[in-house]
Design a protein around this motif. Structure first.
Motif, PDB file in Angstrom:
ATOM      1  N   LYS A  13       0.823  -1.209   0.000  1.00 20.09           N
ATOM      2  CA  LYS A  13       0.000   0.000   0.000  1.00 20.09           C
ATOM      3  C   LYS A  13       0.859   1.262   0.000  1.00 20.09           C
ATOM      4  N   ARG A  14       1.911   1.252   0.812  1.00 19.55           N
ATOM      5  CA  ARG A  14       2.709   2.462   0.977  1.00 19.55           C
ATOM      6  C   ARG A  14       3.749   2.647  -0.125  1.00 19.55           C
ATOM      7  N   PHE A  15       4.357   1.555  -0.589  1.00 21.76           N
ATOM      8  CA  PHE A  15       5.486   1.677  -1.519  1.00 21.76           C
ATOM      9  C   PHE A  15       5.269   1.020  -2.882  1.00 21.76           C
ATOM     10  N   SER A  16       4.530  -0.098  -2.885  1.00 18.85           N
ATOM     11  CA  SER A  16       4.404  -0.915  -4.084  1.00 18.85           C
ATOM     12  C   SER A  16       5.809  -1.151  -4.673  1.00 18.85           C
ATOM     13  N   SER A  27      -7.360  -6.101  14.250  1.00 16.12           N
ATOM     14  CA  SER A  27      -6.808  -6.355  12.929  1.00 16.12           C
ATOM     15  C   SER A  27      -6.133  -5.082  12.439  1.00 16.12           C
ATOM     16  N   SER A  28      -4.913  -5.198  11.914  1.00 12.28           N
ATOM     17  CA  SER A  28      -4.194  -4.010  11.474  1.00 12.28           C
ATOM     18  C   SER A  28      -3.147  -4.348  10.427  1.00 12.28           C
ATOM     19  N   GLU A  29      -3.094  -3.529   9.379  1.00  9.98           N
ATOM     20  CA  GLU A  29      -2.057  -3.699   8.368  1.00  9.98           C
ATOM     21  C   GLU A  29      -0.682  -3.325   8.915  1.00  9.98           C
ATOM     22  N   TYR A  30      -0.629  -2.694  10.077  1.00  6.71           N
ATOM     23  CA  TYR A  30       0.662  -2.369  10.687  1.00  6.71           C
ATOM     24  C   TYR A  30       1.313  -3.576  11.343  1.00  6.71           C
ATOM     25  N   GLY A  31       0.575  -4.678  11.480  1.00  5.71           N
ATOM     26  CA  GLY A  31       1.148  -5.875  12.055  1.00  5.71           C
ATOM     27  C   GLY A  31       1.590  -5.663  13.495  1.00  5.71           C
ATOM     28  N   TYR A  66      13.142   3.513   2.536  1.00  3.75           N
ATOM     29  CA  TYR A  66      12.477   3.542   3.838  1.00  3.75           C
ATOM     30  C   TYR A  66      13.243   2.701   4.866  1.00  3.75           C
ATOM     31  N   LEU A  67      13.615   1.488   4.485  1.00  4.92           N
ATOM     32  CA  LEU A  67      14.313   0.605   5.420  1.00  4.92           C
ATOM     33  C   LEU A  67      15.685   1.157   5.787  1.00  4.92           C
ATOM     34  N   ARG A  68      16.388   1.722   4.819  1.00  3.22           N
ATOM     35  CA  ARG A  68      17.702   2.295   5.105  1.00  3.22           C
ATOM     36  C   ARG A  68      17.578   3.499   6.043  1.00  3.22           C
ATOM     37  N   HIS A  69      16.530   4.275   5.848  1.00  2.86           N
ATOM     38  CA  HIS A  69      16.287   5.415   6.732  1.00  2.86           C
ATOM     39  C   HIS A  69      16.026   4.939   8.163  1.00  2.86           C
ATOM     40  N   GLN A  70      15.239   3.891   8.302  1.00  2.15           N
ATOM     41  CA  GLN A  70      14.963   3.351   9.632  1.00  2.15           C
ATOM     42  C   GLN A  70      16.224   2.814  10.292  1.00  2.15           C
ATOM     43  N   GLY A  71      17.093   2.191   9.502  1.00  4.31           N
ATOM     44  CA  GLY A  71      18.368   1.707  10.032  1.00  4.31           C
ATOM     45  C   GLY A  71      19.235   2.835  10.549  1.00  4.31           C
ATOM     46  N   LYS A  72      19.345   3.911   9.779  1.00  2.00           N
ATOM     47  CA  LYS A  72      20.154   5.064  10.180  1.00  2.00           C
ATOM     48  C   LYS A  72      19.604   5.713  11.447  1.00  2.00           C
ATOM     49  N   LYS A  73      18.291   5.798  11.550  1.00  2.00           N
ATOM     50  CA  LYS A  73      17.670   6.406  12.729  1.00  2.00           C
ATOM     51  C   LYS A  73      18.013   5.638  14.004  1.00  2.00           C
TER      52      LYS A  73
END
Length: 376
Positions: A232-235, A339-343, A256-263
């Protein structure tokens, strides 16, 4: 109560020498504490203890300048209302948010502990928190709440100190990790251990295994969210609209994942990450207690178990099993499923789905034993 009269303070509490579950001793332990909300009542009837997850810290509530990581759930007029309740959050033993951990100074050497820091367990974390609260003059609380690793602490609170809390809210957690969850954790662990910057854990005062910790976080983020949310967010969209065949092209999900890693690298210590992963991997409610059911029999508090059906890290079946065991033991308990798409990360995001029931549970408790609720 006017907001201007609310408490907000951060402090460190020395609890002295601590003997750990494995027999080793830490000679000096400090615990970072954040307190927010109303003044605590002497009988603990307005005190809520928050237990944080793997990369959390004591800053759950926050203030106007720096919102906390559970700011959506806790605050004036919110589900855990700081106009009514005194909220305490303690950074765990082995962490890097002010409580004694691998980056702390070893009194015996004058240098950071590094890998000389002893292995700690979830039970050790709870025991140290109990000592800290005793130092603060707190003998009982109304509720203990936490998600993920924090949920493990919540359950241990109920077993180790059955009369300490009147209510328990373990969210997106389990009696023990699944083999799949341990496997995910080990991928992150190996990313850190094989980074040349790790230097066998003796990287202080350097930056340490920056790339390894970032990759570990990237791996973890995939388990915290769902394929549906990523779609939904990135496709398959690219950053900056570049052509997919260009050598420097980057998918949005990669960025997105690389940004989260740096943070995470900017705020968390790699050794603490490893120690807390190990505490989660080795945690088992039933260990040396005759099994999980026997362990849960010690709980006297009312329990609201919260599960997320799309959770990949702590599958909802684990929360259902906790609920069923508690129900069969005659405990006053309830299961709330959302129920949540955020898991897995829904416990940090979906406040409109969890908050109202948590507020009702905190204010009123349970009306009866063995209730199951489902929210789409």
């Amino acid at each position: 109560m006017p907001i201007s009269t609310r408490i907000f303070e951060k402090k460190k509490v020395s609890v002295g020498s601590v003997r750990l579950e494995n027999g080793e001793t830490l000679s000096q332990v400090e615990v970072a504490v954040e307190a927010a909300g109303r003044e605590p009542e002497a009988d603990g009837s307005n005190i809520v203890l928050v237990c944080h997850a793997l990369t959390g810290d004591a800053h759950a509530v926050g203030d106007q300048e720096q919102p906390g990581w559970w700011d959506g759930l806790i605050g004036p007029g919110k589900s855990i209302d700081t106009n009514l309740y005194h909220v305490l959050t303690l950074n765990v033993l082995g962490g890097c948010g002010g409580t004694t951990g691998p980056a702390s100074t070893n009194p015996a050497t004058g240098q950071p502990y590094g890998t000389d820091f002893p292995v700690v367990s979830i039970r050790d974390m709870v025991s140290v928190q109990k000592r800290c609260l005793e130092k603060l003059g707190i003998r009982r609380v109304e509720m203990v709440i936490g998600g993920s690793m924090g949920g493990m602490l919540v359950l241990e609170w109920g077993i180790l100190y059955p009369t300490f809390a009147r209510k328990l809210v373990p969210i997106a957690t389990a009696a023990a990790l699944t083999p799949t969850a341990i496997a995910f954790n080990d991928i992150g662990r190996q990313a850190i251990l094989t980074d040349p910057g790790y230097q066998q854990g003796s990287y202080y005062p350097g930056s340490g295994p920056v790339q390894g910790l970032a990759v570990a976080r990237m791996m973890a983020m995939v388990t915290y969210r769902t394929p549906q949310l990523f779609e939904k967010r990135f496709s398959r969209n690219l950053q900056s609209g570049r052509s997919v065949i260009q050598p420097d092209s980057l998918f949005q999900v990669e960025s997105y994942l690389r940004h989260q890693g740096k943070k995470l690298v900017q705020r968390f210590d790699a050794n603490s990450y490893l120690y807390l992963l190990k505490a989660m991997d080795t945690h088992d409610l039933g260990r040396n207690r005759g099994g999980v059911e026997t362990a849960l029999a010690a709980i006297e508090a009312e329990v609201l178990v919260v599960g997320i059906r799309e959770d990949q890290l702590f599958p909802v079946q684990q929360q259902r099993e906790l609920y069923t065991l508690l129900k069969n033991l005659g405990k006053k308990c309830e299961l709330l499923e959302i129920s949540s798409e955020y898991g897995h990360d829904a416990f940090l995001v979906e406040y409109e789905k969890t908050g109202p029931r948590i507020r009702q549970f905190l204010d009123q408790g349970l009306n009866g034993a063995g209730i199951e609720r489902r929210i789409s």
